[in-house]
Design a protein around this motif. Structure first.
Motif, mmCIF file in Angstrom:
data_model
loop_
_atom_site.group_PDB
_atom_site.id
_atom_site.type_symbol
_atom_site.label_atom_id
_atom_site.label_comp_id
_atom_site.label_asym_id
_atom_site.label_seq_id
_atom_site.Cartn_x
_atom_site.Cartn_y
_atom_site.Cartn_z
ATOM 1 N N PHE A 1 37.063 45.394 30.084
ATOM 2 C CA PHE A 1 37.884 45.346 28.879
ATOM 3 C C PHE A 1 38.470 43.956 28.608
ATOM 4 C CE2 PHE A 1 38.776 49.908 30.376
ATOM 5 C CZ PHE A 1 37.583 50.351 29.818
ATOM 6 N N LYS A 2 37.932 42.944 29.308
ATOM 7 C CA LYS A 2 38.306 41.542 29.066
ATOM 8 C C LYS A 2 39.791 41.288 29.325
ATOM 9 C CE LYS A 2 34.082 41.197 27.557
ATOM 10 N NZ LYS A 2 33.018 40.728 28.465
ATOM 11 N N LEU A 3 40.276 41.797 30.444
ATOM 12 C CA LEU A 3 41.693 41.647 30.794
ATOM 13 C C LEU A 3 41.897 40.812 32.052
ATOM 14 C CD1 LEU A 3 42.865 45.320 30.104
ATOM 15 C CD2 LEU A 3 43.382 43.293 28.727
ATOM 16 N N LEU A 4 40.897 39.997 32.392
ATOM 17 C CA LEU A 4 40.978 39.178 33.599
ATOM 18 C C LEU A 4 41.374 37.737 33.322
ATOM 19 C CD1 LEU A 4 37.901 40.352 35.725
ATOM 20 C CD2 LEU A 4 40.285 41.058 35.914
ATOM 21 N N ASP B 1 44.921 37.780 39.454
ATOM 22 C CA ASP B 1 44.825 38.415 40.771
ATOM 23 C C ASP B 1 46.092 38.207 41.586
ATOM 24 O OD1 ASP B 1 42.343 39.573 40.481
ATOM 25 O OD2 ASP B 1 41.254 37.955 41.453
ATOM 26 N N ALA B 2 46.667 37.009 41.502
ATOM 27 C CA ALA B 2 47.898 36.725 42.247
ATOM 28 C C ALA B 2 49.042 37.613 41.751
ATOM 29 C CB ALA B 2 48.270 35.254 42.103
ATOM 30 N N ALA B 3 49.134 37.807 40.438
ATOM 31 C CA ALA B 3 50.192 38.657 39.883
ATOM 32 C C ALA B 3 50.012 40.100 40.328
ATOM 33 C CB ALA B 3 50.196 38.559 38.356
ATOM 34 N N VAL B 4 48.780 40.587 40.294
ATOM 35 C CA VAL B 4 48.507 41.956 40.732
ATOM 36 C C VAL B 4 48.856 42.124 42.203
ATOM 37 C CG1 VAL B 4 46.670 43.623 41.194
ATOM 38 C CG2 VAL B 4 46.762 42.465 38.993
ATOM 39 N N ASP B 5 48.496 41.141 43.025
ATOM 40 C CA ASP B 5 48.803 41.234 44.456
ATOM 41 C C ASP B 5 50.302 41.192 44.709
ATOM 42 O OD1 ASP B 5 46.139 41.446 45.082
ATOM 43 O OD2 ASP B 5 45.887 39.362 45.703
ATOM 44 N N THR B 6 51.032 40.430 43.918
ATOM 45 C CA THR B 6 52.488 40.376 44.068
ATOM 46 C C THR B 6 53.120 41.714 43.686
ATOM 47 O OG1 THR B 6 52.469 38.002 43.590
ATOM 48 C CG2 THR B 6 54.584 39.147 43.410
ATOM 49 N N HIS C 1 54.319 37.918 28.905
ATOM 50 C CA HIS C 1 53.230 38.479 29.712
ATOM 51 C C HIS C 1 53.218 37.796 31.078
ATOM 52 C CE1 HIS C 1 51.405 40.693 26.352
ATOM 53 N NE2 HIS C 1 51.737 39.652 25.607
ATOM 54 N N PHE C 2 52.419 38.305 31.986
ATOM 55 C CA PHE C 2 52.352 37.688 33.303
ATOM 56 C C PHE C 2 51.498 36.423 33.315
ATOM 57 C CE2 PHE C 2 53.759 41.801 35.187
ATOM 58 C CZ PHE C 2 54.808 41.294 35.936
ATOM 59 N N VAL C 3 50.458 36.400 32.496
ATOM 60 C CA VAL C 3 49.512 35.279 32.548
ATOM 61 C C VAL C 3 49.059 34.916 31.137
ATOM 62 C CG1 VAL C 3 47.252 34.483 33.381
ATOM 63 C CG2 VAL C 3 48.657 35.957 34.834
ATOM 64 N N GLY C 4 49.084 33.628 30.838
ATOM 65 C CA GLY C 4 48.402 33.108 29.669
ATOM 66 C C GLY C 4 48.966 33.505 28.317
ATOM 67 N N GLY C 5 50.154 34.083 28.270
ATOM 68 C CA GLY C 5 50.735 34.441 26.991
ATOM 69 C C GLY C 5 50.007 35.546 26.253
ATOM 70 N N TRP D 1 40.754 29.936 36.265
ATOM 71 C CA TRP D 1 42.132 29.698 36.712
ATOM 72 C C TRP D 1 43.046 30.851 36.299
ATOM 73 C CZ3 TRP D 1 44.404 27.043 40.256
ATOM 74 C CH2 TRP D 1 45.800 26.916 40.239
ATOM 75 N N GLU D 2 42.888 31.330 35.078
ATOM 76 C CA GLU D 2 43.681 32.478 34.655
ATOM 77 C C GLU D 2 43.320 33.716 35.470
ATOM 78 O OE1 GLU D 2 43.668 33.264 30.480
ATOM 79 O OE2 GLU D 2 44.883 31.492 30.009
ATOM 80 N N ALA D 3 42.052 33.866 35.816
ATOM 81 C CA ALA D 3 41.640 35.005 36.639
ATOM 82 C C ALA D 3 42.320 34.955 38.004
ATOM 83 C CB ALA D 3 40.121 35.026 36.801
ATOM 84 N N LEU D 4 42.467 33.744 38.543
ATOM 85 C CA LEU D 4 43.189 33.574 39.805
ATOM 86 C C LEU D 4 44.646 33.976 39.643
ATOM 87 C CD1 LEU D 4 43.629 32.506 42.689
ATOM 88 C CD2 LEU D 4 43.824 30.207 41.712
#
Length: 204
Positions: A76-79, A90-95, A144-148, A84-87
């Motif tokens: 669904f294009k949510l990565l 993943d970091a936000a999900v792990d936190t 948002h957590f990443v990338g606005g 770099w944003e994908a990293l």
């Protein structure tokens, strides 16, 4: 031909709720197979590694909640928009998972004395460490957590929020306006709002 998709988990939100949110967000019609706890012992031997949730797609079986969610997030294009944003996603999900595991560890502790100590640590150290940082991250990324923009950890947090709030004894967004705003924003997405309206009512 439409795919046959079934998600099997207990009749609670739990770690399956982010998967349900993602399926709803993606407009995927799926069977929400909820089992009773008393039926779990006889079903457990037939699941991968004896754990749930389990996702079945046209007869193929997948397990591990984060792996399933990441698979759907990719579809669904949510990565994120780049590696770099994908990293960062993943970091936000792990936190968020670090927070979930700390809350879960306290809640399911059976030794009353040890549980009280874990609860104090959770309330005085763990949550005061993580939640302000998560709140600031959301503030710094335009809600948002990443990338606005909407990515998988936004949905992960919103879907786990109610479940974790019951275990922690209060909503994790209390006193954190940016996290509260994100929670409200995700739950207001039309497809997710429709899912919330029709899902079974459970405490957690």
């Amino acid at each position: 031909m439409a795919r046959r998709i079934k998600l099997t988990y207990f009749d609670i939100k739990g770690v399956a709720e982010p998967i349900r949110y993602l399926l709803a967000y993606g407009g995927v019609d799926f069977e929400d197979n909820r089992i009773k706890r008393e039926d779990w012992p006889k079903l457990k031997p037939n699941t991968p590694y004896g754990k749930m949730p389990v996702l079945e797609v046209d007869g193929k079986v997948a397990h591990q909640s984060l792996a399933i969610a990441r698979h759907l997030a990719r579809q669904f294009k949510l990565l994120g928009s780049n590696d770099w944003e994908a990293l960062q996603v993943d970091a936000a999900v792990d936190t968020i998972s670090d927070v979930r595991l700390a809350v879960r560890d306290m809640f399911f502790e059976e030794d009353h004395g040890l549980k009280a100590k874990k609860q104090q640590t959770l309330e005085k150290e763990t949550l005061p460490f993580y939640l302000p940082r998560l709140d600031e991250q959301v503030k710094d990324n335009g809600g948002h957590f990443v990338g606005g923009k909407l990515t998988w950890p936004d949905i992960q947090f919103a879907a786990l929020h109610d479940f974790l709030g019951v275990m922690a004894g209060k909503p994790l967004t209390d006193g954190y306006p940016n996290l509260k705003g994100l929670y409200d924003k995700v739950n207001a997405l039309p497809a997710i709002k429709a899912w919330i309206a029709k899902r079974p009512v459970t405490e957690w």
